[in-house]
Design a protein around this motif. Sequence first.
Motif, PDB file in Angstrom:
ATOM      1  N   VAL A 317      23.865  10.305  46.940  1.00  0.00           N
ATOM      2  CA  VAL A 317      23.926   9.573  47.817  1.00  0.00           C
ATOM      3  C   VAL A 317      23.071   7.986  47.513  1.00  0.00           C
ATOM      4  O   VAL A 317      22.664   7.021  47.400  1.00  0.00           O
ATOM      5  CB  VAL A 317      24.901   9.000  48.836  1.00  0.00           C
ATOM      6  CG1 VAL A 317      24.498   8.872  49.407  1.00  0.00           C
ATOM      7  CG2 VAL A 317      25.874   7.744  48.944  1.00  0.00           C
ATOM      8  N   VAL A 389      32.073   3.610  47.866  1.00  0.00           N
ATOM      9  CA  VAL A 389      30.641   4.937  47.600  1.00  0.00           C
ATOM     10  C   VAL A 389      31.817   6.152  48.892  1.00  0.00           C
ATOM     11  O   VAL A 389      31.468   6.041  49.619  1.00  0.00           O
ATOM     12  CB  VAL A 389      29.652   4.071  48.494  1.00  0.00           C
ATOM     13  CG1 VAL A 389      29.063   5.014  48.089  1.00  0.00           C
ATOM     14  CG2 VAL A 389      29.273   3.044  47.468  1.00  0.00           C
ATOM     15  N   LYS A 390      31.022   7.232  47.737  1.00  0.00           N
ATOM     16  CA  LYS A 390      31.379   8.204  48.241  1.00  0.00           C
ATOM     17  C   LYS A 390      30.242   8.882  49.114  1.00  0.00           C
ATOM     18  O   LYS A 390      29.181   9.059  48.202  1.00  0.00           O
ATOM     19  CB  LYS A 390      32.432   9.259  47.783  1.00  0.00           C
ATOM     20  CG  LYS A 390      33.729   9.216  46.987  1.00  0.00           C
ATOM     21  CD  LYS A 390      34.572  10.048  46.167  1.00  0.00           C
ATOM     22  CE  LYS A 390      34.278   9.015  44.853  1.00  0.00           C
ATOM     23  NZ  LYS A 390      34.258   9.941  43.767  1.00  0.00           N
ATOM     24  N   CYS A 391      30.337   8.870  50.454  1.00  0.00           N
ATOM     25  CA  CYS A 391      29.173   9.314  51.565  1.00  0.00           C
ATOM     26  C   CYS A 391      30.014  10.091  52.665  1.00  0.00           C
ATOM     27  O   CYS A 391      29.979   9.602  53.254  1.00  0.00           O
ATOM     28  CB  CYS A 391      28.728   8.227  51.958  1.00  0.00           C
ATOM     29  SG  CYS A 391      27.353   8.479  53.036  1.00  0.00           S
TER      30      CYS A 391
ATOM     31  N   SER B 302      27.543   0.658  42.060  1.00  0.00           N
ATOM     32  CA  SER B 302      27.995   1.403  43.310  1.00  0.00           C
ATOM     33  C   SER B 302      28.633   2.043  43.087  1.00  0.00           C
ATOM     34  O   SER B 302      28.829   3.445  43.094  1.00  0.00           O
ATOM     35  CB  SER B 302      27.408   0.935  44.360  1.00  0.00           C
ATOM     36  OG  SER B 302      26.807   0.250  44.455  1.00  0.00           O
ATOM     37  N   LEU B 303      29.647   1.614  42.714  1.00  0.00           N
ATOM     38  CA  LEU B 303      30.802   2.441  42.145  1.00  0.00           C
ATOM     39  C   LEU B 303      31.123   3.227  41.208  1.00  0.00           C
ATOM     40  O   LEU B 303      31.192   4.754  40.906  1.00  0.00           O
ATOM     41  CB  LEU B 303      32.398   1.483  42.033  1.00  0.00           C
ATOM     42  CG  LEU B 303      33.788   1.600  41.482  1.00  0.00           C
ATOM     43  CD1 LEU B 303      34.434   2.645  43.150  1.00  0.00           C
ATOM     44  CD2 LEU B 303      34.253   1.088  41.054  1.00  0.00           C
ATOM     45  N   LEU B 305      27.870   4.171  40.162  1.00  0.00           N
ATOM     46  CA  LEU B 305      27.289   6.361  40.762  1.00  0.00           C
ATOM     47  C   LEU B 305      27.702   7.071  40.828  1.00  0.00           C
ATOM     48  O   LEU B 305      27.451   7.925  41.234  1.00  0.00           O
ATOM     49  CB  LEU B 305      25.341   4.622  41.133  1.00  0.00           C
ATOM     50  CG  LEU B 305      25.008   5.032  40.038  1.00  0.00           C
ATOM     51  CD1 LEU B 305      23.375   3.701  40.981  1.00  0.00           C
ATOM     52  CD2 LEU B 305      24.291   5.588  38.799  1.00  0.00           C
ATOM     53  N   SER B 306      28.717   6.451  42.547  1.00  0.00           N
ATOM     54  CA  SER B 306      29.548   6.912  43.453  1.00  0.00           C
ATOM     55  C   SER B 306      29.537   7.716  42.700  1.00  0.00           C
ATOM     56  O   SER B 306      29.904   9.286  42.893  1.00  0.00           O
ATOM     57  CB  SER B 306      29.550   6.388  44.281  1.00  0.00           C
ATOM     58  OG  SER B 306      30.532   6.543  45.057  1.00  0.00           O
ATOM     59  N   GLY B 307      30.471   6.987  41.276  1.00  0.00           N
ATOM     60  CA  GLY B 307      31.039   8.385  40.694  1.00  0.00           C
ATOM     61  C   GLY B 307      31.146  10.145  40.238  1.00  0.00           C
ATOM     62  O   GLY B 307      31.389  11.031  39.881  1.00  0.00           O
ATOM     63  N   GLN B 309      27.591  11.107  41.482  1.00  0.00           N
ATOM     64  CA  GLN B 309      27.257  12.352  42.330  1.00  0.00           C
ATOM     65  C   GLN B 309      26.800  13.311  41.846  1.00  0.00           C
ATOM     66  O   GLN B 309      25.751  13.917  42.171  1.00  0.00           O
ATOM     67  CB  GLN B 309      27.678  11.478  43.634  1.00  0.00           C
ATOM     68  CG  GLN B 309      27.628  10.422  44.248  1.00  0.00           C
ATOM     69  CD  GLN B 309      28.268  10.082  45.696  1.00  0.00           C
ATOM     70  OE1 GLN B 309      26.910  10.609  46.165  1.00  0.00           O
ATOM     71  NE2 GLN B 309      28.757   9.684  46.481  1.00  0.00           N
TER      72      GLN B 309
END
Lengths: 479, 479
Positions: A317, A389-391, B302-303, B305-307, B309
């Motif tokens: 992240v 954002v998945k965290c 961010s969306l 990049l988050s996807g 991860q």
Amino acid sequence: MEQEEIVELESNIVECIKERNVKSLRTIFEDYLIQDIAEAMDDIKEPNELLFVFRVVSSDYTADLFAELTDEQQELIINSFTDTQLLQLIENSSNDDIVDSLEDMPANLVSRVLKVANPDQRKEINKLLNYKEDTAGSIMTTEFLTFLDTDKVGDTLNAIREKGKDAETIYTVFVKNNKRSLVGTIELDDLVFAKDGQSLSDIMKVEFASVTVDEDQEEIAKLFKRYDLNAMPVTNKTGKLIGIITVDDIVDVMSEEAAEDITNLSGVGNVEDTYLETPVLKLALKCVPWIVILMVLQVFTSLILSGFQAEIAKFAVLSVFSPTIMDAAGNSGGQTTGLMIRSLTLDEFKRGDGKKVVWKEFRVACLVAGMVAIFAFCWLMFEMSVGIVKCDPNMFPSITITDANLLHVIVALLVASTLFLSVIVAKISGVLLCFLAKKLKRDPAVMATPLITTIVDIVSLVSYFLLWTLVFGKIVGLA
Amino acid sequence: MEQEEIVELESNIVECIKERNVKSLRTIFEDYLIQDIAEAMDDIKEPNELLFVFRVVSSDYTADLFAELTDEQQELIINSFTDTQLLQLIENSSNDDIVDSLEDMPANLVSRVLKVANPDQRKEINKLLNYKEDTAGSIMTTEFLTFLDTDKVGDTLNAIREKGKDAETIYTVFVKNNKRSLVGTIELDDLVFAKDGQSLSDIMKVEFASVTVDEDQEEIAKLFKRYDLNAMPVTNKTGKLIGIITVDDIVDVMSEEAAEDITNLSGVGNVEDTYLETPVLKLALKCVPWIVILMVLQVFTSLILSGFQAEIAKFAVLSVFSPTIMDAAGNSGGQTTGLMIRSLTLDEFKRGDGKKVVWKEFRVACLVAGMVAIFAFCWLMFEMSVGIVKCDPNMFPSITITDANLLHVIVALLVASTLFLSVIVAKISGVLLCFLAKKLKRDPAVMATPLITTIVDIVSLVSYFLLWTLVFGKIVGLA
């Protein structure tokens, strides 16, 4: 004139030429402004058609028309003119217009013009051609009115009525002493309001702005703006008047310089011709160097990110927010350089203002950094809590923390505090780099912009990962 | 004048004021240019000291001096003047100068000035104050010379000698018919060269550029540049002449607009006062919105990049090059918008040029993208082979490939092909966004720049990760 009217005018002119309709063509030149006619003609590229216009229209108009045509059209005309036609054109044009056209022409056409011109004019044109681009010499004209300081107002006005037609402006008259040194200037209105019997030395201004022949045109434009001038004398090193610059040339200079500022800020460098006139390859070659330089400077960013690959692999992240941080800090620095370039362009700072500016920008930086950091914290909390954002602690087996909300707070705090530091550094570096560029007599738009991006990228990434490894990473339970 | 001379002049003036040395102070005003005196005085903020200067120096100078002082000084003076002093100042100033000063003043001072002014001038000032900022009305003056088309040249010249002193310019004379409509303009030089007995209608130009009172100042500057004007008439909707704009005001407009372009391109928005005069909080509030907007727009980055991860965690070197890609593509787009903004500012494009421009920029984009991609490939190979960026198969347990060189080639190819696609998209979007902004009558510098960054970031990240998961990731053996 509106675009539609130009299009209509264009078809009228084309028709006149096609039908060899001399009378209508002449009427068009009487009825329209020369600049509009030139624009309407700018697709005419047949030498015969251009020659027809120049042959049948009065020479009162054609010299002005020539100055307004495109480079390509001017070359076509010089190529196809007979010596007599060429001589007539040169004699009717002002020397600085001729020089403007010649500057972009192939050498053989330049020498053709010089060969045809009469000796006096040839000498003047040659001299003007040899001045360095963007200096007083390159934009001045040598056609101006001078009188002696002992001349009388009445005689001067009569002389202006007789000789003024050949001068580039009669609105400013230049006064020299018997040693041919420039000693004063008189605006035409002062002359008109004075009594016939007064000497010029009685009414002339002895304090006036003047420049030497190698002064930069941007500085000259500043003087015109500062002193509200119509015309400015150009002298050689010994104070002898050798030319004048008129305000209409300065209007062109200002728009040129403004255009250059825009392209410099975008990293393209100076484009001399219009976009459509510049060849594709040349445009591409204007663009590539900057991209390549910045890519090379990115080596520092890559180096840092490469060194933190292990941290990223454990807590991916981190990589989600690094562009956000670098962009926000980079933009903050860019805003500061923008403000500085503006102030330097407008000549706002006096000697000794440096410290005041740095201190002021430091306070601005603290405020901006504070507001941006607070906003970033809230915005990231939002992004993570709604799942943009998945965290989630489960995604990262290496961390010991288990509460998702706490993890969100820690990440948002990490980003916010990195931003706080980076924005301050970015803005202060922005000021310092612009002053440094100014001191080194470089254009801050060209020099400061790439350096600020690089510095800010390095500072923000380093603080991001250091804050993570030394503080926040430990809190979430990473070694 | 050089900065050192200004500093010297400053200490001279301060000394004259301190010692109440009227004679030397008067000499200074005779010997120096008013703009330099004003600059030398700009640290004097004591009402008494300012009043002393205005009391002892001739009113020939003080009205001009007032116009050149800082906003703060002007307010101090209006505050401390008696009604008589104020009236004298207003009567000696030109209306547009007074309005310029009043525009930035608190309402109570404005009404004080209006109360003191004589009814005619009050009406003019009030009218000028009510025109929208940056329009013809706000920069025009109402002091100009008009004559009837039936007037004779000789009488006109005599009248100019008599009445000209009150006009803002005598270099352009405006001619109306008996219905008070503007029908022509005459440059003073044409008047001077004409015969006394000729009618103005014989020598006036009937084709001339004019604007209506609500025309934007930037457009007016373009007309001055295009037609090399000294002054331009401003008419109301029915064609009656109500004011004129002179070239010295246009020089100011051009430098204002150029400064605005710079700050717009840097995302600060328009700053009206000088940097040092603008309060810290105001500067901060000019900066923050843009940073916040861009941070919100980063949500897309961010969306994405988050996807990805999971991919990043498995192959962290991906995150090393994503800033390089986004920056290079973003800069390419910025170059295109820079070139477009330049061309739009210089009014280079005619109706119907749109397709030509897009096609040209497409070819430029292919060339630039090709060169950048090739360079990126070589540069990344270098970075990885010398170990600036660590990329070794052992670092990534999930991949099946074992040859480091092969891995380097694959990563470099991935980045190069992403760049190739992104640069082309960036440059084409740059053109389209600028034209869109132009169509919506928005400033492309304000509108196109944030959108281009966002679009380019999305496109480059999506292509990067799609190319990786669909093509290159499979090659290195990741599912």
